[in-house]
Design an enzyme around this catalytic site. Structure first.
Site, mmCIF file in Angstrom:
data_model
loop_
_atom_site.group_PDB
_atom_site.id
_atom_site.type_symbol
_atom_site.label_atom_id
_atom_site.label_comp_id
_atom_site.label_asym_id
_atom_site.label_seq_id
_atom_site.Cartn_x
_atom_site.Cartn_y
_atom_site.Cartn_z
ATOM 1 N NE ARG A 158 148.114 58.279 71.920
ATOM 2 C CZ ARG A 158 148.559 59.428 71.428
ATOM 3 N NH1 ARG A 158 149.675 59.952 71.889
ATOM 4 N NH2 ARG A 158 147.894 60.047 70.490
ATOM 5 C CD GLU A 202 158.326 62.153 66.030
ATOM 6 O OE1 GLU A 202 159.067 61.377 66.693
ATOM 7 O OE2 GLU A 202 157.190 61.860 65.657
ATOM 8 C CB CYS A 261 158.203 58.219 68.772
ATOM 9 S SG CYS A 261 157.039 59.528 68.389
ATOM 10 C CE LYS A 274 157.210 54.638 51.600
ATOM 11 N NZ LYS A 274 157.238 53.938 52.901
ATOM 12 N N PRO A 275 153.256 57.237 52.452
ATOM 13 C CG PRO A 275 151.165 56.254 52.047
ATOM 14 C CD PRO A 275 152.223 57.132 51.413
ATOM 15 C CB SER A 276 153.935 52.891 56.665
ATOM 16 O OG SER A 276 154.216 51.510 56.820
ATOM 17 N NE ARG A 333 153.516 64.835 64.286
ATOM 18 C CZ ARG A 333 153.836 64.332 65.463
ATOM 19 N NH1 ARG A 333 153.047 64.542 66.494
ATOM 20 N NH2 ARG A 333 154.927 63.627 65.620
ATOM 21 N N GLY A 340 159.959 58.591 61.844
ATOM 22 C CA GLY A 340 160.321 57.177 61.813
ATOM 23 C C GLY A 340 161.559 56.915 62.653
ATOM 24 C CB VAL A 344 165.093 55.318 58.300
ATOM 25 C CG1 VAL A 344 164.578 55.888 56.981
ATOM 26 C CG2 VAL A 344 165.065 53.795 58.248
ATOM 27 N N GLY A 345 166.270 58.030 59.573
ATOM 28 C CA GLY A 345 166.365 59.488 59.576
ATOM 29 C C GLY A 345 167.761 59.980 59.270
ATOM 30 C CD GLU A 365 161.270 54.433 70.233
ATOM 31 O OE1 GLU A 365 160.428 55.315 70.437
ATOM 32 O OE2 GLU A 365 161.933 54.367 69.186
ATOM 33 C CB THR A 381 153.823 59.446 57.283
ATOM 34 O OG1 THR A 381 153.110 58.749 56.255
ATOM 35 C CG2 THR A 381 153.823 60.932 56.964
#
Length: 520
Positions: free
Chosen positions: A319, A291, A325, A216-218, A201, A269, A273-274, A422, A190
């Site tokens: 926001r 995602e 994203c 595995k969080p950031s 989610r 992310g 990387v995806g 982006e 994430t």
């Protein structure tokens, strides 16, 4: 070779971040110390990883610092894990799967409901923790806690509604059934921009289906994840069902990819990387949900209600300081109202209050790190060098650190980075279009396909354009579209699969076809 390339991609964000903090380490202010002390006394400020229901340090004793992006202060040091710890977390999740998956849906639902209740009971503390490590305004952070908790609540409800099927047989002595069963151990990677919601989610539906998880969080924002994990234990979710490891992103990612016990990988992310994770998952043919990045167009037609369009465009663009994203990355305005909208939009943006997320009335916090600021600066410089004009902002904020002025840029065209990639920051590029066909072409002229927005009072036009847009999510006269009850995800290179809603649960299930022959 694939794994080596993936290692470089996963490590890039961490290297950019830490290289930007090469100066002297700042100590926490009295206010930040007070918040941290309160969190620690509540048991929610954790610094160890969670493996098999136990809080553990890294095996080699290494730690990484977690910073407050608004001040540069060190909040705490957390364990820096690698492949060995991740493999143990996977083993723990694998062992727990056999019992967790055999619980009834009602029993799993009760655990999830308790977790939801605990998150909501501690929403202020979790919001403060999120503001401390991620920087978003406190009101917005508390809003994310409620939003993130919604995925746990929804999953608790939907756990009891995972239905199979009966298929009419072409033969009189056969009965055909479809069973839905949990896929197994899930690896969940994430990002930092939504430290709670991006976890809930994924984990909510995974647990509802009977899966176990390794999160595995950031490494930039691990504290919210650890606090949520603590509350999962308090909710009675058994040891090993939820595991959290953080630290060396490439080593953790390699372990998740290599293990045949991990049957599903879910990632939010960057697209680059995806793609690496998708390629790496092929070796063990894992189920994958991705995602990834967006390049969201926000199309404002001449017939739009200007006030509605202003409100929607401001909400979707700014926001989380533009760090989402689904932020409007390009605002396409029809030529008949372009100048009118640009002036009104710039005036609204100029009045936004920027500051530390704990300060009263702040609408825009800092960017996550120095690398993010440099990216924004390079995009604005590219646009102005090619003829674009900055109406508002366009530079670092006088507050210093990683604060950047909310910015509006006009005269942007498709050749500029602002419309091709982006920006992930508080910069709103305005592009002019003539016809509906032009707008659709400009909107679809990208490899991304996550979210898009339309503002028009013409219902026929709204439907035509919605159907023509190559995006997984379309907001019509609305800038805030995310909710736990609707499917979230993109097309093209913005990812695979959906999160949220009843459709999101299917990502964590396998279908088993059963043919029952005659017993006589």
């Amino acid at each position: 070779m694939i794994r080596g390339r993936m290692r470089m991609a996963l490590s890039a964000g961490a290297m950019l971040y830490h290289s930007s903090l090469s100066g002297p380490v700042r100590l926490m202010t009295t206010e930040a110390q007070s918040v941290a002390a309160k969190l620690k006394s509540s048991g929610l400020l954790r610094s160890q990883a969670l493996i098999g229901g136990k809080w553990v340090d890294s095996y080699d004793g290494k730690t990484i610092k977690v910073y407050n992006p608004a001040t540069g202060e060190v909040i705490t040091d957390v364990a820096c894990m690698g492949g060995k710890e991740t493999n143990d977390a996977i083993s723990s999740a694998y062992d727990a799967f056999s019992s967790w998956s055999k619980l009834t849906a009602a029993e799993r639902s009760k655990c999830l409901r308790k977790w939801y209740d605990l998150i909501m009971a501690h929403k202020e503390e979790l919001g403060e923790l999120m503001t401390l490590e991620q920087g978003k305004p406190l009101k917005e952070a508390i809003g994310e806690v409620s939003y993130g908790a919604g995925f746990i609540e929804f999953s608790a409800e939907e756990a009891k509604r995972i239905y199979g099927d009966i298929i009419p047989s072409p033969l009189a002595d056969r009965r055909l059934f479809v069973l839905k069963q949990p896929v197994g151990v899930v690896g969940a990677i994430t990002p930092w921009n939504f430290p709670l919601a991006m976890i809930t989610r994924k984990v909510g539906p995974a647990l509802a289906c009977g899966c176990t998880v390794v999160i595995k969080p950031s490494e930039l924002t691990p504290l919210t994840a650890l606090a949520a994990a603590e509350l999962s234990l308090q909710a009675g979710i058994p040891p090993g069902v939820v595991n959290v490891v953080m630290g060396n992103a490439s080593d953790i990612g390699d372990a998740l990819l290599a293990s045949p016990q991990v049957r599903k990988l879910t990632f939010t992310g960057s697209t680059i990387v995806g793609k690496k994770l998708m390629a790496g998952a092929a070796a063990t043919v894992k189920k994958v949900s991705l995602e990834l990045g967006g390049n969201a167009p926000c199309i404002i037609f001449d017939d739009a209600d200007i006030e509605v369009a202003l409100k929607g465009a401001l909400a979707t663009k700014f926001r989380n300081t533009g760090q989402t994203c689904v932020c409007a990355n390009r605002i396409l305005v029809q030529e008949g109202i372009y100048e009118k909208f640009a002036n009104a939009f710039a005036k609204a943006v100029q009045s936004m209050k920027v500051g530390d997320g704990f300060s009263e009335g702040v609408e825009q916090g800092p960017l996550i790190n120095e690398a993010a600021v440099k990216k924004v600066e390079s995009f604005v410089e590219d646009a102005t060098s090619k003829g674009a004009k900055v109406l508002v902002g366009g530079k670092r904020h006088s507050l210093g650190m990683t604060f950047y002025e909310p910015t509006v840029v006009t005269g942007v065209n498709s050749e500029m980075l602002l419309s091709r990639e982006e920006v992930f920051g508080p910069v709103a590029p305005l592009l002019k279009f003539k016809t509906e066909e032009d707008a659709i072409h400009m909107a679809n002229d990208t490899n991304a396909g996550l979210a898009a927005y339309i503002f028009s009072t013409n219902i026929q036009r709204a439907w035509r354009v919605t159907e023509a847009l190559e995006y997984g999510i379309v907001g019509v006269n609305e800038g805030l579209v995310s909710t736990e009850v609707a499917p979230f995800g993109g097309v093209k290179q913005s990812g695979l699969g959906r999160e949220g809603s009843k459709y999101g649960l299917d990502e964590y299930l396998e279908m088993k076809y059963v043919c029952l022959g005659s017993m006589s």
